[in-house]
Design a protein around this motif. Structure first.
Motif, PDB file in Angstrom:
ATOM      1  N   TYR A 155       0.815  -1.220   0.000  1.00 12.55           N
ATOM      2  CA  TYR A 155       0.000   0.000   0.000  1.00 12.55           C
ATOM      3  C   TYR A 155       0.853   1.276   0.000  1.00 12.55           C
ATOM      4  CZ  TYR A 155      -3.214   3.609   1.613  1.00 12.55           C
ATOM      5  OH  TYR A 155      -3.925   4.777   1.744  1.00 12.55           O
ATOM      6  N   PRO A 156       1.926   1.382   0.829  1.00 17.74           N
ATOM      7  CA  PRO A 156       2.744   2.609   0.777  1.00 17.74           C
ATOM      8  C   PRO A 156       3.355   2.858  -0.604  1.00 17.74           C
ATOM      9  CG  PRO A 156       3.228   1.362   2.764  1.00 17.74           C
ATOM     10  CD  PRO A 156       2.376   0.485   1.905  1.00 17.74           C
ATOM     11  N   MET A 157       3.759   1.780  -1.303  1.00 19.92           N
ATOM     12  CA  MET A 157       4.332   1.937  -2.635  1.00 19.92           C
ATOM     13  C   MET A 157       3.291   2.500  -3.604  1.00 19.92           C
ATOM     14  SD  MET A 157       5.785  -1.025  -5.213  1.00 19.92           S
ATOM     15  CE  MET A 157       6.835  -1.721  -3.943  1.00 19.92           C
ATOM     16  N   LEU A 158       2.072   1.949  -3.559  1.00 22.03           N
ATOM     17  CA  LEU A 158       1.020   2.438  -4.446  1.00 22.03           C
ATOM     18  C   LEU A 158       0.683   3.891  -4.126  1.00 22.03           C
ATOM     19  CD1 LEU A 158      -1.114   1.745  -6.632  1.00 22.03           C
ATOM     20  CD2 LEU A 158      -2.673   1.174  -4.765  1.00 22.03           C
ATOM     21  N   LEU A 159       0.638   4.218  -2.862  1.00 14.64           N
ATOM     22  CA  LEU A 159       0.316   5.580  -2.448  1.00 14.64           C
ATOM     23  C   LEU A 159       1.328   6.576  -3.011  1.00 14.64           C
ATOM     24  CD1 LEU A 159      -1.852   6.911  -0.574  1.00 14.64           C
ATOM     25  CD2 LEU A 159      -0.132   6.863   1.230  1.00 14.64           C
ATOM     26  N   GLU A 160       2.603   6.209  -2.950  1.00 14.04           N
ATOM     27  CA  GLU A 160       3.661   7.100  -3.425  1.00 14.04           C
ATOM     28  C   GLU A 160       3.614   7.271  -4.945  1.00 14.04           C
ATOM     29  OE1 GLU A 160       8.580   7.261  -3.466  1.00 14.04           O
ATOM     30  OE2 GLU A 160       7.513   5.720  -2.318  1.00 14.04           O
ATOM     31  N   ARG A 161       3.390   6.196  -5.678  1.00 14.32           N
ATOM     32  CA  ARG A 161       3.425   6.275  -7.139  1.00 14.32           C
ATOM     33  C   ARG A 161       2.185   6.952  -7.714  1.00 14.32           C
ATOM     34  NH1 ARG A 161       6.224   0.512  -9.025  1.00 14.32           N
ATOM     35  NH2 ARG A 161       8.124   0.769  -7.751  1.00 14.32           N
ATOM     36  N   ILE A 162       1.048   6.759  -7.073  1.00  9.89           N
ATOM     37  CA  ILE A 162      -0.158   7.435  -7.548  1.00  9.89           C
ATOM     38  C   ILE A 162      -0.071   8.929  -7.270  1.00  9.89           C
ATOM     39  CG2 ILE A 162      -2.639   7.688  -7.134  1.00  9.89           C
ATOM     40  CD1 ILE A 162      -2.024   5.325  -8.858  1.00  9.89           C
ATOM     41  N   ALA A 163       0.617   9.312  -6.191  1.00 11.37           N
ATOM     42  CA  ALA A 163       0.750  10.735  -5.870  1.00 11.37           C
ATOM     43  C   ALA A 163       1.449  11.492  -6.989  1.00 11.37           C
ATOM     44  CB  ALA A 163       1.505  10.897  -4.555  1.00 11.37           C
ATOM     45  N   ALA A 164       2.333  10.815  -7.730  1.00 10.69           N
ATOM     46  CA  ALA A 164       3.047  11.470  -8.831  1.00 10.69           C
ATOM     47  C   ALA A 164       2.123  11.793  -9.998  1.00 10.69           C
ATOM     48  CB  ALA A 164       4.191  10.575  -9.298  1.00 10.69           C
ATOM     49  N   LEU A 165       0.927  11.196 -10.045  1.00 15.56           N
ATOM     50  CA  LEU A 165      -0.012  11.442 -11.144  1.00 15.56           C
ATOM     51  C   LEU A 165      -0.994  12.564 -10.836  1.00 15.56           C
ATOM     52  CD1 LEU A 165      -0.880   7.764 -12.149  1.00 15.56           C
ATOM     53  CD2 LEU A 165       0.948   9.230 -13.027  1.00 15.56           C
ATOM     54  N   ASN A 166      -0.897  13.154  -9.672  1.00 16.92           N
ATOM     55  CA  ASN A 166      -1.766  14.267  -9.309  1.00 16.92           C
ATOM     56  C   ASN A 166      -1.510  15.446 -10.251  1.00 16.92           C
ATOM     57  OD1 ASN A 166      -2.855  16.613  -7.831  1.00 16.92           O
ATOM     58  ND2 ASN A 166      -3.059  15.160  -6.131  1.00 16.92           N
ATOM     59  N   PRO A 167      -2.504  16.162 -10.783  1.00 16.92           N
ATOM     60  CA  PRO A 167      -3.928  16.102 -10.427  1.00 16.92           C
ATOM     61  C   PRO A 167      -4.762  15.182 -11.303  1.00 16.92           C
ATOM     62  CG  PRO A 167      -3.561  17.970 -11.822  1.00 16.92           C
ATOM     63  CD  PRO A 167      -2.222  17.293 -11.674  1.00 16.92           C
ATOM     64  N   HIS A 168      -4.134  14.457 -12.195  1.00 15.75           N
ATOM     65  CA  HIS A 168      -4.895  13.586 -13.100  1.00 15.75           C
ATOM     66  C   HIS A 168      -5.520  12.410 -12.352  1.00 15.75           C
ATOM     67  CE1 HIS A 168      -3.308  15.726 -16.607  1.00 15.75           C
ATOM     68  NE2 HIS A 168      -2.142  15.731 -15.976  1.00 15.75           N
ATOM     69  N   VAL A 169      -4.841  11.882 -11.335  1.00 12.34           N
ATOM     70  CA  VAL A 169      -5.345  10.772 -10.525  1.00 12.34           C
ATOM     71  C   VAL A 169      -5.150  11.118  -9.053  1.00 12.34           C
ATOM     72  CG1 VAL A 169      -5.178   8.312  -9.993  1.00 12.34           C
ATOM     73  CG2 VAL A 169      -4.771   9.110 -12.332  1.00 12.34           C
ATOM     74  N   VAL A 170      -6.212  10.979  -8.273  1.00 13.30           N
ATOM     75  CA  VAL A 170      -6.155  11.232  -6.835  1.00 13.30           C
ATOM     76  C   VAL A 170      -6.564   9.959  -6.111  1.00 13.30           C
ATOM     77  CG1 VAL A 170      -7.102  12.560  -4.916  1.00 13.30           C
ATOM     78  CG2 VAL A 170      -6.635  13.683  -7.098  1.00 13.30           C
ATOM     79  N   LEU A 171      -5.768   9.538  -5.146  1.00 13.37           N
ATOM     80  CA  LEU A 171      -6.031   8.293  -4.411  1.00 13.37           C
ATOM     81  C   LEU A 171      -6.819   8.593  -3.143  1.00 13.37           C
ATOM     82  CD1 LEU A 171      -5.302   5.216  -4.476  1.00 13.37           C
ATOM     83  CD2 LEU A 171      -3.492   5.768  -2.861  1.00 13.37           C
ATOM     84  N   GLY A 172      -7.952   7.885  -2.969  1.00 11.61           N
ATOM     85  CA  GLY A 172      -8.705   7.952  -1.719  1.00 11.61           C
ATOM     86  C   GLY A 172      -8.090   6.984  -0.736  1.00 11.61           C
ATOM     87  N   PRO A 173      -7.354   7.460   0.269  1.00  8.03           N
ATOM     88  CA  PRO A 173      -6.554   6.563   1.110  1.00  8.03           C
ATOM     89  C   PRO A 173      -7.385   5.756   2.098  1.00  8.03           C
ATOM     90  CG  PRO A 173      -6.417   8.801   1.939  1.00  8.03           C
ATOM     91  CD  PRO A 173      -7.230   8.870   0.672  1.00  8.03           C
ATOM     92  N   ILE A 174      -6.777   4.710   2.624  1.00  9.09           N
ATOM     93  CA  ILE A 174      -7.350   3.939   3.726  1.00  9.09           C
ATOM     94  C   ILE A 174      -7.028   4.689   5.018  1.00  9.09           C
ATOM     95  CG2 ILE A 174      -7.337   1.734   4.942  1.00  9.09           C
ATOM     96  CD1 ILE A 174      -6.304   0.461   2.344  1.00  9.09           C
ATOM     97  N   PRO A 175      -8.021   4.973   5.868  1.00  6.45           N
ATOM     98  CA  PRO A 175      -7.741   5.722   7.096  1.00  6.45           C
ATOM     99  C   PRO A 175      -6.699   5.025   7.966  1.00  6.45           C
ATOM    100  CG  PRO A 175     -10.099   5.575   6.708  1.00  6.45           C
ATOM    101  CD  PRO A 175      -9.449   4.657   5.718  1.00  6.45           C
ATOM    102  N   LYS A 176      -5.972   5.821   8.698  1.00  4.81           N
ATOM    103  CA  LYS A 176      -4.902   5.287   9.540  1.00  4.81           C
ATOM    104  C   LYS A 176      -5.434   4.332  10.595  1.00  4.81           C
ATOM    105  CE  LYS A 176      -1.041   6.747  12.480  1.00  4.81           C
ATOM    106  NZ  LYS A 176      -0.337   7.906  13.075  1.00  4.81           N
ATOM    107  N   PHE A 177      -6.608   4.663  11.181  1.00  2.00           N
ATOM    108  CA  PHE A 177      -7.136   3.813  12.251  1.00  2.00           C
ATOM    109  C   PHE A 177      -7.563   2.441  11.722  1.00  2.00           C
ATOM    110  CE2 PHE A 177     -11.043   5.749  10.689  1.00  2.00           C
ATOM    111  CZ  PHE A 177     -11.979   4.738  10.798  1.00  2.00           C
ATOM    112  N   VAL A 178      -7.809   2.333  10.424  1.00  2.00           N
ATOM    113  CA  VAL A 178      -8.124   1.038   9.812  1.00  2.00           C
ATOM    114  C   VAL A 178      -6.841   0.315   9.418  1.00  2.00           C
ATOM    115  CG1 VAL A 178      -9.256  -0.111   7.874  1.00  2.00           C
ATOM    116  CG2 VAL A 178     -10.358   1.851   8.971  1.00  2.00           C
ATOM    117  N   LEU A 179      -5.948   1.038   8.751  1.00  2.00           N
ATOM    118  CA  LEU A 179      -4.736   0.419   8.210  1.00  2.00           C
ATOM    119  C   LEU A 179      -3.860  -0.187   9.303  1.00  2.00           C
ATOM    120  CD1 LEU A 179      -3.239  -0.017   5.525  1.00  2.00           C
ATOM    121  CD2 LEU A 179      -2.014   2.115   5.966  1.00  2.00           C
ATOM    122  N   GLN A 180      -3.780   0.466  10.452  1.00  2.00           N
ATOM    123  CA  GLN A 180      -2.884  -0.019  11.502  1.00  2.00           C
ATOM    124  C   GLN A 180      -3.304  -1.375  12.064  1.00  2.00           C
ATOM    125  OE1 GLN A 180      -3.046   3.014  14.495  1.00  2.00           O
ATOM    126  NE2 GLN A 180      -5.119   2.504  15.181  1.00  2.00           N
TER     127      GLN A 180
END
Length: 717
Positions: A155-180
């Motif tokens: 998940y951290p890898m996907l989060l980082e690589r999708i961030a580079a596509l902003n503003p064309h692609v925006v990732l709706g993240p998994i909340p921290k209280f769920v992910l942990q």
């Protein structure tokens, strides 16, 4: 005239400055960005080569225009026309419209789908996004759903690589209280070595799945929600957990008023080493509680004596039927949260933790872990929370599969009868359409029924719910003769049966009918004294001649065992599927040796048409969270027999004879048909407390999280 290299450099520098000044002037006249009509992010790029505003010579050279005079102004005009060859002389120069270049933003939402994987769902296609997905090592594309899943560790890898596509692609993240809760991967089953510290006779009485539940609760530090289906022995598991944590006592057990004696009996039976005088029940605000080791209280008494209970300092709490605390606005819930905050161990018991909506779980989760997450975080993630016209709206549902997984990881253990009790008898569900010729109606009542149905269809909000409550009330009166006509056929089957109803007019009609038929039966409703309930249940369970149990749907859907019955009838519906499932489990539970048949008695053109559909919709929502395993849509439908014969008078004494000339087909001979609902009857409390039957119906406005359920629960005629 030749120039030195220094002079050439200086002229070059001045020319660059003039060009930069001109460029800034052009850009200042152009809108840099706009928003698209579809709500997506849009960026606009100004076209080059268009000078929207004429530049003065002073602007171009950085000097003062007044020093150049008219000749300079004429020079400026000719230069501007030359720059725009399509502009006619003496024509007002208007700015050209800029065509924006739209850049649509794709939203990609993530949610947990298993202990080790998460899924992405996007609202559109983006080629670069797909290329990123293909580069993730744990990628998996499901062609049937057209969704990509990945391991949670990536998940951290996907989060980082999708961030580079902003503003064309925006990732709706998994909340921290769920992910942990999932980042550590799958968890092993809890070890059972802890059972060695529990009363041996109690451990021997537990089934294998119950031992697993006790071990799970201890692994969670004694702060757990045991949500096994009704009839699987949650009481035994809770007492075993309490025995393990004896060092944290005194113990407070909060339950319904009608099951306090049952809890006291079970604790004395399963933990015989506890002195009888150390187990007490809280019956009034004047009771002395400082010396007891185990205190059993109803929810209403807990609310009334909150300060006294907080001062006593209970280190362990058991909340039976914990869904009672679903409303975070209620004072009872506030007291429970305060008690849970001070206690070291909190065990919640409920076969139906949420009656209809995910928001009803939040207060229970807060009792187990107050730092879990905020209400806004929880409701945004799992209740489709949004800002409405009247405040924050958390009445919806979202990410239900993820919520089910999260509950199982952090808070809850839940087993169904199908999973752990393969030897348990079958349960068959049927819907019976009552004979319309026995529907108690005249023209006035029929008009009222049609009016309520029309009001419900045409109204919204509170008015819609009020119309349904009135429709539901009048339907009980209209159905009563048809229900009794069907019971006459049931008596021929020679089986013990339970019949549930909600309104007093229906309960009274059934009681009078069975009495007239000389059938031995018991009746338990909200006005039945708590000390008599046990003896009545014992009579039905052990006495062969006792054929029927007439029970209030709200007062008797939990806390009693009636496995002597093989047939369960519902004369009326409730709009909570969980309430009906609990009621069914009074007979279909551990100890039942015969197959159980459940029949819902429905009448056409009554409130049943609306409520039955509502039940199936709510049941589907709860099933997606894993909190309801019943399926009311699978009930087979049969038609009630129409040869019951003349039903003799059995209604309330308040009914007066009517003229024979006013009778119609389907009416009861010798009785007037009333068009208004029966008056509210308020039974007297059996103890120095409010009997928990919700008799104060329709007083509270529709402001609670589950307004329709609360108001219907309280309506007793």
């Amino acid at each position: 005239m030749s120039c030195t290299s220094e002079e050439i450099a200086e002229k070059r520098r001045l020319a660059i400055e003039r060009l930069n000044a001109r460029k800034k002037c052009i850009e200042s006249q152009t809108n840099n960005s706009k928003v698209g009509g579809d709500g997506s992010s849009v960026q606009t790029v100004p076209p080059t080569g268009i000078n929207k505003t004429p530049l003065t010579i002073s602007t171009f050279y950085g000097g003062n225009q007044s020093s150049f005079g008219k000749s300079n102004s004429s020079f400026h005009t000719k230069r501007a026309i030359a720059a725009q060859p399509y502009t006619k002389p003496n024509q007002k120069n208007t700015p050209a419209k800029v065509a924006p270049i739209f850049v649509r933003t794709i939203t990609c939402a993530c949610s947990i789908v298993s202990d080790s994987r998460f899924v992405t769902e996007s609202n559109g296609y983006n080629e670069q996004m797909i290329e990123v997905f293909k580069q993730i090592p744990s990628k998996n594309y499901e062609s049937s759903t057209r969704k990509w899943t990945f391991e949670i560790k990536d998940y951290p890898m996907l989060l980082e690589r999708i961030a580079a596509l902003n503003p064309h692609v925006v990732l709706g993240p998994i909340p921290k209280f769920v992910l942990q809760e999932f980042i550590s991967g799958p968890k092993a089953k809890p070890k059972r070595i802890c059972l060695n510290a529990i009363e041996p006779s109690l451990v021997e009485s537990l089934l294998e799945f119950q031992k697993e539940g006790v071990a799970f609760a201890i692994e969670k530090g004694g702060r757990v929600l045991i949500a096994d289906e009704m009839g699987l022995g949650k009481t035994y598991q809770a007492i075993a957990v309490a025995d393990f944590y004896q060092q944290d006592w005194p113990l407070l057990v909060c339950t319904t008023a009608t099951t306090r004696d049952t809890w006291a009996h079970k604790i004395r039976q399963l933990l015989p080493y506890i002195p009888v005088h150390s187990i007490a029940s809280l019956n009034s605000g004047q009771d002395y509680i400082n010396e007891c080791r185990v205190l059993i209280s109803s929810y209403s008494m807990m609310e009334r004596c909150g300060e006294k209970l907080l001062d006593r300092g209970f280190g362990m709490l058991i909340f039976d039927e914990s869904h009672t605390l679903k409303n975070f606005k209620a004072k009872c819930t506030t007291v429970a949260l305060a008690l849970a905050k001070k206690a070291r161990r909190v065990v919640l018991l409920s076969g139906t933790p949420a009656l209809s909506r995910p928001v009803e779980l939040f207060t229970q989760l807060q009792m187990l872990d107050g730092r879990f997450c905020s209400f806004k975080e929880y409701s945004t993630r799992f209740c489709a929370g949004k800002q409405g016209n009247f405040g924050w709206d958390a009445s919806g549902q979202s990410n239900l599969a993820e919520l089910n997984l999260l509950l199982g990881r952090k808070f809850m253990i839940r087993r169904t009868k199908d999973e752990v009790m393969s030897e348990l008898t079958e349960k068959n569900r049927e819907t019976v359409v009552l004979d319309p010729s026995y529907m108690w109606t005249n023209e006035e009542v029929e008009d009222n029924m049609n009016s309520y149905a029309s009001d419900y269809t045409s109204s919204k909000g509170r008015q819609r719910e009020e119309a349904l409550i009135k429709y539901y009330s009048v339907s009980a009166e209209a159905k009563a003769p048809a229900v009794c006509a069907y019971l006459k056929q049931v008596l021929k089957e020679k089986k013990k049966f339970i019949v549930f109803a909600h309104h007093h007019v229906m309960l009274d009609a059934i009681e009078k009918f069975l009495t007239k038929q000389k059938v031995d039966f018991i009746r338990i409703d909200g006005s039945t004294r708590s000390d008599l309930r046990t003896s009545l249940v014992e009579k039905f369970q052990t006495k062969v001649s006792c054929h029927a149990a007439v029970l209030s749907l709200k007062a008797c859907n939990a806390g009693i065992t009636l496995t002597a019955a093989q047939l369960v009838l519902f004369a009326e519906l409730d709009w909570n599927p969980s309430t009906l499932a609990q009621a069914e489990s009074r007979a279909h539970r551990i100890g039942q040796v015969d197959n159980v048949t459940v029949r819902y008695l429905l009448a056409k053109k009554t409130a049943d048409d609306i409520i039955w559909t509502m039940l199936q919709r709510k049941q589907e929502t709860l099933s997606r969270v894993g909190l309801c395993n019943e399926d009311f849509s699978d009930a087979s439908s049969v038609q009630a027999p129409s040869d019951a014969g003349n039903i003799e008078p059995f209604l309330n004494k308040s009914f007066s004879p009517t003229a024979a000339g006013n009778s119609r087909k389907g009416t009861l001979d010798g009785f007037v048909q009333r068009s208004s609902p029966a008056p509210v009857q308020k039974p007297q409390p059996a103890f120095d407390e409010k009997v928990e039957t919700n008799e104060n119906a329709c007083v509270t406005s529709f402001l609670n999280p589950d307004d329709d359920d609360d108001d219907l629960a309280g309506l007793e005629l």
